[in-house]
Design a protein around this motif. Structure first.
Motif, PDB file in Angstrom:
ATOM      1  N   GLN A 242       0.801  -1.214   0.000  1.00  0.00           N
ATOM      2  CA  GLN A 242       0.000   0.000   0.000  1.00  0.00           C
ATOM      3  C   GLN A 242       0.836   1.267   0.000  1.00  0.00           C
ATOM      4  O   GLN A 242       0.287   2.367   0.008  1.00  0.00           O
ATOM      5  CB  GLN A 242      -0.944   0.000   1.210  1.00  0.00           C
ATOM      6  N   ILE A 243       2.151   1.130  -0.048  1.00  0.00           N
ATOM      7  CA  ILE A 243       3.049   2.292  -0.039  1.00  0.00           C
ATOM      8  C   ILE A 243       3.394   2.664  -1.474  1.00  0.00           C
ATOM      9  O   ILE A 243       3.562   1.797  -2.341  1.00  0.00           O
ATOM     10  CB  ILE A 243       4.318   1.975   0.768  1.00  0.00           C
ATOM     11  N   GLY A 244       3.502   3.943  -1.739  1.00  0.00           N
ATOM     12  CA  GLY A 244       3.803   4.422  -3.080  1.00  0.00           C
ATOM     13  C   GLY A 244       5.153   3.940  -3.596  1.00  0.00           C
ATOM     14  O   GLY A 244       6.094   3.719  -2.825  1.00  0.00           O
ATOM     15  N   THR A 245       5.251   3.796  -4.907  1.00  0.00           N
ATOM     16  CA  THR A 245       6.470   3.281  -5.530  1.00  0.00           C
ATOM     17  C   THR A 245       7.669   4.183  -5.264  1.00  0.00           C
ATOM     18  O   THR A 245       8.775   3.703  -4.987  1.00  0.00           O
ATOM     19  CB  THR A 245       6.267   3.126  -7.040  1.00  0.00           C
ATOM     20  N   LEU A 246       7.463   5.486  -5.335  1.00  0.00           N
ATOM     21  CA  LEU A 246       8.578   6.414  -5.124  1.00  0.00           C
ATOM     22  C   LEU A 246       9.154   6.266  -3.723  1.00  0.00           C
ATOM     23  O   LEU A 246      10.377   6.255  -3.539  1.00  0.00           O
ATOM     24  CB  LEU A 246       8.106   7.849  -5.366  1.00  0.00           C
ATOM     25  N   GLU A 247       8.295   6.124  -2.743  1.00  0.00           N
ATOM     26  CA  GLU A 247       8.775   5.958  -1.369  1.00  0.00           C
ATOM     27  C   GLU A 247       9.493   4.626  -1.194  1.00  0.00           C
ATOM     28  O   GLU A 247      10.492   4.534  -0.478  1.00  0.00           O
ATOM     29  CB  GLU A 247       7.610   6.052  -0.388  1.00  0.00           C
ATOM     30  N   LEU A 248       9.007   3.591  -1.859  1.00  0.00           N
ATOM     31  CA  LEU A 248       9.670   2.287  -1.772  1.00  0.00           C
ATOM     32  C   LEU A 248      11.089   2.344  -2.326  1.00  0.00           C
ATOM     33  O   LEU A 248      12.001   1.686  -1.803  1.00  0.00           O
ATOM     34  CB  LEU A 248       8.866   1.239  -2.545  1.00  0.00           C
ATOM     35  N   LEU A 249      11.291   3.136  -3.373  1.00  0.00           N
ATOM     36  CA  LEU A 249      12.597   3.187  -4.023  1.00  0.00           C
ATOM     37  C   LEU A 249      13.554   4.174  -3.357  1.00  0.00           C
ATOM     38  O   LEU A 249      14.763   3.945  -3.350  1.00  0.00           O
ATOM     39  CB  LEU A 249      12.426   3.561  -5.499  1.00  0.00           C
ATOM     40  N   THR A 250      13.022   5.272  -2.814  1.00  0.00           N
ATOM     41  CA  THR A 250      13.894   6.310  -2.275  1.00  0.00           C
ATOM     42  C   THR A 250      14.138   6.175  -0.775  1.00  0.00           C
ATOM     43  O   THR A 250      15.118   6.721  -0.264  1.00  0.00           O
ATOM     44  CB  THR A 250      13.295   7.700  -2.559  1.00  0.00           C
ATOM     45  N   ASP A 251      13.256   5.500  -0.069  1.00  0.00           N
ATOM     46  CA  ASP A 251      13.392   5.363   1.381  1.00  0.00           C
ATOM     47  C   ASP A 251      13.244   3.887   1.763  1.00  0.00           C
ATOM     48  O   ASP A 251      12.477   3.536   2.660  1.00  0.00           O
ATOM     49  CB  ASP A 251      12.325   6.219   2.078  1.00  0.00           C
ATOM     50  N   THR A 252      14.013   3.058   1.082  1.00  0.00           N
ATOM     51  CA  THR A 252      13.823   1.608   1.172  1.00  0.00           C
ATOM     52  C   THR A 252      14.057   1.070   2.580  1.00  0.00           C
ATOM     53  O   THR A 252      13.253   0.297   3.107  1.00  0.00           O
ATOM     54  CB  THR A 252      14.763   0.897   0.182  1.00  0.00           C
ATOM     55  N   GLU A 253      15.157   1.461   3.194  1.00  0.00           N
ATOM     56  CA  GLU A 253      15.494   0.912   4.510  1.00  0.00           C
ATOM     57  C   GLU A 253      14.476   1.305   5.574  1.00  0.00           C
ATOM     58  O   GLU A 253      14.091   0.483   6.411  1.00  0.00           O
ATOM     59  CB  GLU A 253      16.900   1.359   4.913  1.00  0.00           C
ATOM     60  N   ALA A 254      14.019   2.548   5.547  1.00  0.00           N
ATOM     61  CA  ALA A 254      13.024   2.994   6.527  1.00  0.00           C
ATOM     62  C   ALA A 254      11.697   2.254   6.325  1.00  0.00           C
ATOM     63  O   ALA A 254      11.038   1.862   7.296  1.00  0.00           O
ATOM     64  CB  ALA A 254      12.816   4.502   6.415  1.00  0.00           C
ATOM     65  N   VAL A 255      11.317   2.051   5.073  1.00  0.00           N
ATOM     66  CA  VAL A 255      10.081   1.322   4.791  1.00  0.00           C
ATOM     67  C   VAL A 255      10.203  -0.128   5.244  1.00  0.00           C
ATOM     68  O   VAL A 255       9.271  -0.697   5.824  1.00  0.00           O
ATOM     69  CB  VAL A 255       9.744   1.402   3.291  1.00  0.00           C
ATOM     70  N   ALA A 256      11.363  -0.732   4.990  1.00  0.00           N
ATOM     71  CA  ALA A 256      11.569  -2.129   5.391  1.00  0.00           C
ATOM     72  C   ALA A 256      11.451  -2.286   6.901  1.00  0.00           C
ATOM     73  O   ALA A 256      10.863  -3.257   7.394  1.00  0.00           O
ATOM     74  CB  ALA A 256      12.930  -2.618   4.900  1.00  0.00           C
ATOM     75  N   GLU A 257      11.977  -1.319   7.634  1.00  0.00           N
ATOM     76  CA  GLU A 257      11.877  -1.380   9.095  1.00  0.00           C
ATOM     77  C   GLU A 257      10.438  -1.171   9.549  1.00  0.00           C
ATOM     78  O   GLU A 257       9.963  -1.825  10.488  1.00  0.00           O
ATOM     79  CB  GLU A 257      12.781  -0.316   9.713  1.00  0.00           C
ATOM     80  N   GLU A 258       9.732  -0.284   8.886  1.00  0.00           N
ATOM     81  CA  GLU A 258       8.346   0.012   9.271  1.00  0.00           C
ATOM     82  C   GLU A 258       7.421  -1.173   9.039  1.00  0.00           C
ATOM     83  O   GLU A 258       6.586  -1.508   9.895  1.00  0.00           O
ATOM     84  CB  GLU A 258       7.830   1.220   8.482  1.00  0.00           C
ATOM     85  N   VAL A 259       7.544  -1.824   7.887  1.00  0.00           N
ATOM     86  CA  VAL A 259       6.632  -2.923   7.541  1.00  0.00           C
ATOM     87  C   VAL A 259       7.168  -4.272   7.993  1.00  0.00           C
ATOM     88  O   VAL A 259       6.546  -5.305   7.727  1.00  0.00           O
ATOM     89  CB  VAL A 259       6.355  -2.936   6.026  1.00  0.00           C
ATOM     90  N   ASN A 260       8.345  -4.263   8.636  1.00  0.00           N
ATOM     91  CA  ASN A 260       8.951  -5.500   9.143  1.00  0.00           C
ATOM     92  C   ASN A 260       9.253  -6.495   8.018  1.00  0.00           C
ATOM     93  O   ASN A 260       9.016  -7.702   8.136  1.00  0.00           O
ATOM     94  CB  ASN A 260       8.052  -6.161  10.192  1.00  0.00           C
ATOM     95  N   ASP A 261       9.765  -5.987   6.911  1.00  0.00           N
ATOM     96  CA  ASP A 261      10.212  -6.803   5.787  1.00  0.00           C
ATOM     97  C   ASP A 261      11.695  -6.550   5.557  1.00  0.00           C
ATOM     98  O   ASP A 261      12.263  -5.574   6.058  1.00  0.00           O
ATOM     99  CB  ASP A 261       9.439  -6.472   4.507  1.00  0.00           C
ATOM    100  N   SER A 262      12.302  -7.431   4.771  1.00  0.00           N
ATOM    101  CA  SER A 262      13.695  -7.211   4.403  1.00  0.00           C
ATOM    102  C   SER A 262      13.771  -6.170   3.288  1.00  0.00           C
ATOM    103  O   SER A 262      12.775  -5.875   2.612  1.00  0.00           O
ATOM    104  CB  SER A 262      14.333  -8.520   3.927  1.00  0.00           C
ATOM    105  N   VAL A 263      14.977  -5.615   3.101  1.00  0.00           N
ATOM    106  CA  VAL A 263      15.176  -4.643   2.026  1.00  0.00           C
ATOM    107  C   VAL A 263      14.888  -5.284   0.678  1.00  0.00           C
ATOM    108  O   VAL A 263      14.313  -4.656  -0.224  1.00  0.00           O
ATOM    109  CB  VAL A 263      16.607  -4.078   2.078  1.00  0.00           C
TER     110      VAL A 263
END
Length: 374
Positions: A242-263
């Motif tokens: 549900q997160i935008g593509t731009l945020e997934l690509l530019t803030d990958t590590e922070a998103v991975a920590e937030e959603v509890n997934d790997s990079v």
């Protein structure tokens, strides 16, 4: 040819979407209605699931349209006529390529915008209705277990909201069990926002397990806090889908920590949103190119269609194979595009083979020679 492809694509898309959507809606209907939700909630949830369903069927519909149109043109000798006029399989592939690009653009809108938005809204609504009192407790004639150690029963609910013949068993306190029965009851909202069950004309029976003693209390009205029986209305945490593509690509590590997934999992989600539109183009080209490789046969093009389906399965196998290493190591994200690269290469190879002049077999040459001699 492009107009025929679009018309057939619309038909196949409609059929496949209805099949997938109805199948999902049946399961969703059973879950929601059984939990006491209205038909409006069911309709809202099915509509929110529609973008994801459309994303599933678009490549299949593109492939089916390309196969059907190419097969019909071959059976009607249209391909024979245009090829005799000097059009090569590469030239005839242009409308198929344009068709695939159009479907890929549709898929891009879905993967980058509509699907993430619909999933986010769906999760918000799920969190809202999970804390609904009517969904959790208000069921006529059913013994409910809203939480461990609690049993709740209502014989009837009047049109005015009055609960009739209420039974409530609370076994959450160790060594003690309390059973409440009341002729009528009402659900009220307290001043502090707590949800209260007010029971009228009933009995409270308390069983102390240590000495098996039973005490009975008759009450005119009794208020019972049921806030703990209802799931708190909390804002759900975000997921990668549900997160935008731009945020997934530019803030990958922070998103991975937030959603509890790997990079790697986050990068896979982001790049799959670019890969899926490419797979729509691949599906259309493979459906066309596979049929162009076959020569005329009285048995039709069944063998070519089966071969095209096998190639699509092969591409899906490649897609599954590359996902594991990408999830383990985010630096391998370029592997995500390997299925589409393989699909384009296979399509080009089949078109190259179809464009080569076919030499008659030795048996046909001997048959032709004997006929000329006669």
């Amino acid at each position: 040819m492009l107009s025929q492809l679009m018309i057939l694509f619309g038909f196949f898309s409609l059929v496949l979407v209805m099949v997938y959507w109805v199948n999902r809606a049946v399961n969703l209907f059973g879950d929601l209605i059984a939990d006491g939700h209205t038909g409006g909630i069911f309709l809202e949830f099915t509509l929110l699931s529609l973008p994801a369903v459309i994303g599933i069927v678009l490549p299949i519909a593109a492939f089916a349209a390309a196969v059907y149109v190419t097969n019909r043109a071959s059976n009607d000798s249209e391909l024979t006529v245009v090829q005799a006029a000097g059009f090569s399989p590469w030239r005839l592939a242009r409308p198929v390529l344009v068709f695939g690009v159009i479907i890929g653009a549709m898929m891009a809108v879905l993967t980058h915008a509509l699907v993430p938005l619909s999933i986010a809204q769906l999760r918000e609504r799920e969190a809202e209705i999970s804390g609904s009192v009517s969904a959790r407790l208000l069921h006529e004639g059913t013994f409910l277990h809203p939480t461990k150690g609690v049993t709740f029963y209502i014989r009837e609910i009047s049109p005015e909201g009055e609960l009739r013949d209420v039974f409530l068993s609370d076994r959450r306190q160790e060594g003690r069990e309390v059973i409440y029965t009341a002729r009528t009851a009402y659900i009220l909202r307290g001043d502090t926002g707590d949800t209260m069950l007010t029971m009228v004309e009933g009995i409270a029976e308390t069983l102390r397990l240590s000495d098996n003693s039973l005490s009975t209390t008759t009450f005119t009205d009794l208020t019972y806090d049921i806030s703990s029986l209802i799931t708190p209305d909390r804002r759900p945490g975000r997921r990668a889908r549900q997160i935008g593509t731009l945020e997934l690509l530019t803030d990958t590590e922070a998103v991975a920590e937030e959603v509890n997934d790997s990079v790697g999992e986050v990068l896979e989600e982001a790049h799959m949103r670019f890969e899926q539109p490419l797979l729509c183009v691949v599906a259309a080209l493979i459906g066309y190119a596979a049929l162009m490789t076959g020569s005329f046969s009285r048995f039709g093009v069944t063998r070519q269609i089966v071969g095209a389906i096998f190639l699509l399965v092969l591409i899906k196998i490649i897609e599954s194979a590359v996902s594991t290493p990408v999830r383990a190591n985010g630096a391998l994200w370029p592997l995500i595009y390997l299925p589409s690269i393989a699909g384009f290469a296979i399509s080009a190879l089949m078109l190259w083979r179809a464009a080569r002049p076919r030499r008659p077999s030795a048996a046909r040459r001997r048959q032709a020679a004997s006929g000329a001699a006669a």
